[in-house]
Design an enzyme around this catalytic site. Sequence first.
Site, mmCIF file in Angstrom:
data_model
loop_
_atom_site.group_PDB
_atom_site.id
_atom_site.type_symbol
_atom_site.label_atom_id
_atom_site.label_comp_id
_atom_site.label_asym_id
_atom_site.label_seq_id
_atom_site.Cartn_x
_atom_site.Cartn_y
_atom_site.Cartn_z
ATOM 1 N N CYS A 76 -14.250 8.547 42.299
ATOM 2 C CA CYS A 76 -13.369 9.726 42.306
ATOM 3 C C CYS A 76 -14.078 10.982 41.815
ATOM 4 O O CYS A 76 -13.598 12.091 42.035
ATOM 5 C CB CYS A 76 -12.124 9.475 41.476
ATOM 6 S SG CYS A 76 -11.250 7.985 41.942
ATOM 7 N N HIS B 278 -8.530 16.084 39.656
ATOM 8 C CA HIS B 278 -8.428 14.876 40.473
ATOM 9 C C HIS B 278 -6.979 14.426 40.476
ATOM 10 O O HIS B 278 -6.302 14.436 39.440
ATOM 11 C CB HIS B 278 -9.342 13.796 39.878
ATOM 12 C CG HIS B 278 -9.186 12.465 40.542
ATOM 13 N ND1 HIS B 278 -9.108 12.326 41.914
ATOM 14 C CD2 HIS B 278 -9.082 11.211 40.025
ATOM 15 C CE1 HIS B 278 -8.970 11.043 42.205
ATOM 16 N NE2 HIS B 278 -8.942 10.356 41.086
ATOM 17 N N ASN C 33 -3.702 8.990 45.487
ATOM 18 C CA ASN C 33 -5.069 9.178 44.987
ATOM 19 C C ASN C 33 -6.050 8.901 46.137
ATOM 20 O O ASN C 33 -6.152 7.771 46.607
ATOM 21 C CB ASN C 33 -5.288 8.206 43.812
ATOM 22 C CG ASN C 33 -6.680 8.283 43.218
ATOM 23 O OD1 ASN C 33 -7.586 8.868 43.801
ATOM 24 N ND2 ASN C 33 -6.847 7.665 42.068
HETATM 25 O O1 UT7 Z 1 -8.945 7.541 40.249
HETATM 26 C C1 UT7 Z 1 -8.946 6.596 39.232
HETATM 27 C C2 UT7 Z 1 -8.120 5.441 39.659
HETATM 28 N N1 UT7 Z 1 -7.166 4.892 38.783
HETATM 29 C C3 UT7 Z 1 -6.255 5.540 38.019
HETATM 30 O O2 UT7 Z 1 -6.218 6.723 37.875
HETATM 31 C C4 UT7 Z 1 -5.240 4.670 37.336
HETATM 32 C C5 UT7 Z 1 -4.914 5.100 35.932
HETATM 33 N N2 UT7 Z 1 -3.770 4.350 35.451
HETATM 34 C C6 UT7 Z 1 -2.511 4.661 35.773
HETATM 35 O O3 UT7 Z 1 -2.262 5.630 36.468
HETATM 36 C C7 UT7 Z 1 -1.400 3.811 35.194
HETATM 37 O O4 UT7 Z 1 -1.918 2.938 34.235
HETATM 38 C C8 UT7 Z 1 -0.652 2.994 36.307
HETATM 39 C C9 UT7 Z 1 0.179 3.929 37.184
HETATM 40 C C10 UT7 Z 1 -1.627 2.211 37.149
HETATM 41 C C11 UT7 Z 1 0.320 2.025 35.623
HETATM 42 O O5 UT7 Z 1 1.215 2.736 34.807
HETATM 43 P P1 UT7 Z 1 1.497 2.215 33.325
HETATM 44 O O6 UT7 Z 1 2.493 3.118 32.743
HETATM 45 O O7 UT7 Z 1 0.162 2.103 32.627
HETATM 46 O O8 UT7 Z 1 2.143 0.815 33.609
HETATM 47 P P2 UT7 Z 1 1.697 -0.586 33.059
HETATM 48 O O9 UT7 Z 1 0.411 -1.001 33.674
HETATM 49 O O10 UT7 Z 1 1.826 -0.543 31.567
HETATM 50 O O11 UT7 Z 1 2.846 -1.494 33.613
HETATM 51 C C12 UT7 Z 1 4.185 -1.370 33.149
HETATM 52 C C13 UT7 Z 1 5.012 -2.405 33.898
HETATM 53 C C14 UT7 Z 1 4.382 -3.805 33.900
HETATM 54 O O12 UT7 Z 1 5.442 -4.740 33.797
HETATM 55 P P3 UT7 Z 1 5.757 -5.472 32.404
HETATM 56 O O13 UT7 Z 1 4.483 -6.197 32.041
HETATM 57 O O14 UT7 Z 1 6.080 -4.361 31.451
HETATM 58 O O15 UT7 Z 1 6.893 -6.360 32.741
HETATM 59 C C15 UT7 Z 1 3.755 -3.890 35.268
HETATM 60 O O16 UT7 Z 1 3.670 -5.214 35.734
HETATM 61 O O17 UT7 Z 1 5.130 -2.011 35.259
HETATM 62 C C16 UT7 Z 1 4.745 -3.110 36.100
HETATM 63 N N3 UT7 Z 1 4.170 -2.590 37.334
HETATM 64 C C17 UT7 Z 1 4.930 -2.251 38.380
HETATM 65 N N4 UT7 Z 1 6.266 -2.282 38.568
HETATM 66 C C18 UT7 Z 1 6.726 -1.843 39.748
HETATM 67 C C19 UT7 Z 1 2.871 -2.351 37.632
HETATM 68 N N5 UT7 Z 1 2.766 -1.863 38.870
HETATM 69 C C20 UT7 Z 1 4.031 -1.784 39.351
HETATM 70 C C21 UT7 Z 1 4.584 -1.348 40.575
HETATM 71 N N6 UT7 Z 1 5.927 -1.386 40.721
HETATM 72 N N7 UT7 Z 1 3.821 -0.874 41.574
#
Ligand code: UT7
Length: 336
Positions: A121, A261, A291
């Site tokens: 990225c 980004h 993204n």
């Molecule tokens: O260009 C660089 C590339 N990557 C990035 O920029 C990613 C950076 N990270 C992020 O943007 C965030 O960490 C995410 C958007 C990927 C995730 O958001 P988060 O607030 O960190 O969520 P989390 O990983 O803490 O997950 C919270 C909950 C989990 O469930 P439990 O364990 O609390 O029951 C996940 O399993 O949300 C669940 N979850 C989803 N639920 C519905 C994860 N993905 C999804 C989804 N839909 N797509």
Amino acid sequence: MVNKLSHKLRSVGIVGLGSWLPEEIITNADLSRVVDTSDEWIKTRTGISERRKAAITEAASDLGTKAAQKALEDAGISAEEIDLIIVATVTPDMFLPSTSCIIQKNLGASKAAAFDLSAACSGFLYALAAGSQFIATGLYKTVLVVASEVLTKIINWEDRDTCVLFGDGAGAAILKPVEEGFGFLSFHLGADGTGGDYLQIPAGGSRKPASEETIKNKEHYMTMNGKEVFKFAVKIMGNASLEALEKAGLSKNDVDFFVPHQANTRIIDSAMKRLGLSSEKVYINLDKYGNMSGASIPVALDEAVKGGLIKHGDIVVLVGFGAGLTWGASVIKWFA
Ligand code: UT7
């Protein structure tokens, strides 16, 4: 065309921009029919509403060529004038030849040298930094930088942690000498290879060549530790921007426009707070495209410039972060 190295560095700027997005739109509702997710979760956690998906026959060079053609038109120059093409991509058409050579052929840029650059990225910023050096030193007059990504082809569509985040697109910039004091005022690039495991494609390279086993295990798809990348991103977007501003002899109060980004609105919000920026000074389009890795910044910059949001003399900050881990920021005094 190669000139003798000059001693005084020339000012270099962006004199043309172009972008290209594939036609197909994938909405959050479409994704909720494929994996266990919802429009509400995706919008509140990321800010994304929809993203573009390349056709089965479309590769990075197809999108990149179209973006480059638009950038050439915008700059009012012909492909024959290009001395060097740098393509930032993590989704090249193939390992060999480079995507930059394919784009060189497509454009008919017969006088151009060409190479690919891999910084995920942060790729567009790394490529701008690399390309501008060739002009600053007097080696070249015209450099084409392209960032093109077809991420939907390296996504595991059964993995809701990643498949909702990414989209396809390409952006391109033409670099040329500009009036002294304008153009790129500074670059700040960085890397931390100890975070390499947070975002990777485990197989298909020389570490784990493609085999029946790797395909069965879906190791040719991207894996991500979202939480770790998030923490890193929140810290690095502000840090890198401030470093680049300091190198340019400026402060956060001098920023007229910010093009970050486009990964997550929560990450962008934290950078805006850190830099004390109001929303009119920040370009966000990730709701429409998700993204697009290296292509995010040039597409956003192109839209901001064509939308009249960036004017001659404005101080513009570009900042990105990504796999590697890598990061990059640049301060530009806008010339066009
Ligand atoms: O260009 C660089 C590339 N990557 C990035 O920029 C990613 C950076 N990270 C992020 O943007 C965030 O960490 C995410 C958007 C990927 C995730 O958001 P988060 O607030 O960190 O969520 P989390 O990983 O803490 O997950 C919270 C909950 C989990 O469930 P439990 O364990 O609390 O029951 C996940 O399993 O949300 C669940 N979850 C989803 N639920 C519905 C994860 N993905 C999804 C989804 N839909 N797509």
